[in-house]
Design an enzyme around this catalytic site. Sequence first.
Site, mmCIF file in Angstrom:
data_model
loop_
_atom_site.group_PDB
_atom_site.id
_atom_site.type_symbol
_atom_site.label_atom_id
_atom_site.label_comp_id
_atom_site.label_asym_id
_atom_site.label_seq_id
_atom_site.Cartn_x
_atom_site.Cartn_y
_atom_site.Cartn_z
ATOM 1 C CB ALA A 83 2.209 -4.343 2.873
ATOM 2 N N GLY A 114 -7.343 -3.682 0.052
ATOM 3 C CA GLY A 114 -6.588 -4.714 0.691
ATOM 4 C C GLY A 114 -7.089 -5.270 2.122
ATOM 5 N N GLY A 164 -0.619 4.106 1.076
ATOM 6 C CA GLY A 164 0.488 3.913 0.352
ATOM 7 C C GLY A 164 1.308 2.602 0.515
ATOM 8 C CG HIS A 198 1.515 0.161 9.392
ATOM 9 N ND1 HIS A 198 1.986 -0.050 8.138
ATOM 10 C CD2 HIS A 198 0.317 0.628 8.959
ATOM 11 C CE1 HIS A 198 1.270 0.120 7.087
ATOM 12 N NE2 HIS A 198 0.090 0.656 7.670
ATOM 13 C CB CYS A 216 -1.773 -9.020 2.626
ATOM 14 S SG CYS A 216 -0.897 -7.549 2.876
#
Length: 230
Positions: free
Chosen positions: A145, A79, A164, A84, A184
């Site tokens: 995501a 990706g 994850g 975060h 992304c």
Amino acid sequence: MTKILDVSYTPLLDYGKAWDMQKERVKSIDLGERNECLMLLQHPPTYTMGSQRHPEHLLLSREELEAQGIGLFEIDRGGDITYHGPGQLVGYPLLLLDGGNNLDLHGFLRNVEQVIIDYLAQLGIESGRKPEYTGVWVGDHKICAIGMKFNKCRHHRGFVTSHGFALNVKAGIEKQGFTGIIPCGIEEYGVTSLEACAGKTFQIEEVAREIVSCFTRVFPYEVQFQEAKS
């Protein structure tokens, strides 16, 4: 025989430390020394750049990152770049996929998406997939995501998973770290959060607990809750 899944929740854990913990656990799972696990946690503000490596999708300079207290890690999952931070539930399922050449790795990603889709459905939120993108969407807004790494085993025929999912929970997170990146690498769609979709507040630890129930309906494990190490 049902396999054991160690599950932990950590309110806040530095990204670099969590990444080191994943790498150590992947090795021990491959060796058969420890159980598979699901690490649930929150990170301080952090950008992670996956294997696609598009630095142009980071819109802030190193100086701006430092001034805003946002960490940056170039990591080994698939990706592009994502954010975060507090108010987001991150889940790292470190699972042994022991099936040789018959493994369906894309199917595994779809199953991780299904965990989140099922959880949102419990709350009356209709979500789904976009065929060209990995993750979970509410309309044209990404709420979760997903980026994984499949670590080739040395002592089994398959892989141990790492990295994850990241589920946006708290309202306002859409306007925090996501404004400093093209999330992304997707410019045409936005991001949303659980609270924005549900119109009510949630506690992250409560969400984590409920996600575990959805997780074990898709992945049949017997849960063993562990005290988190910070």
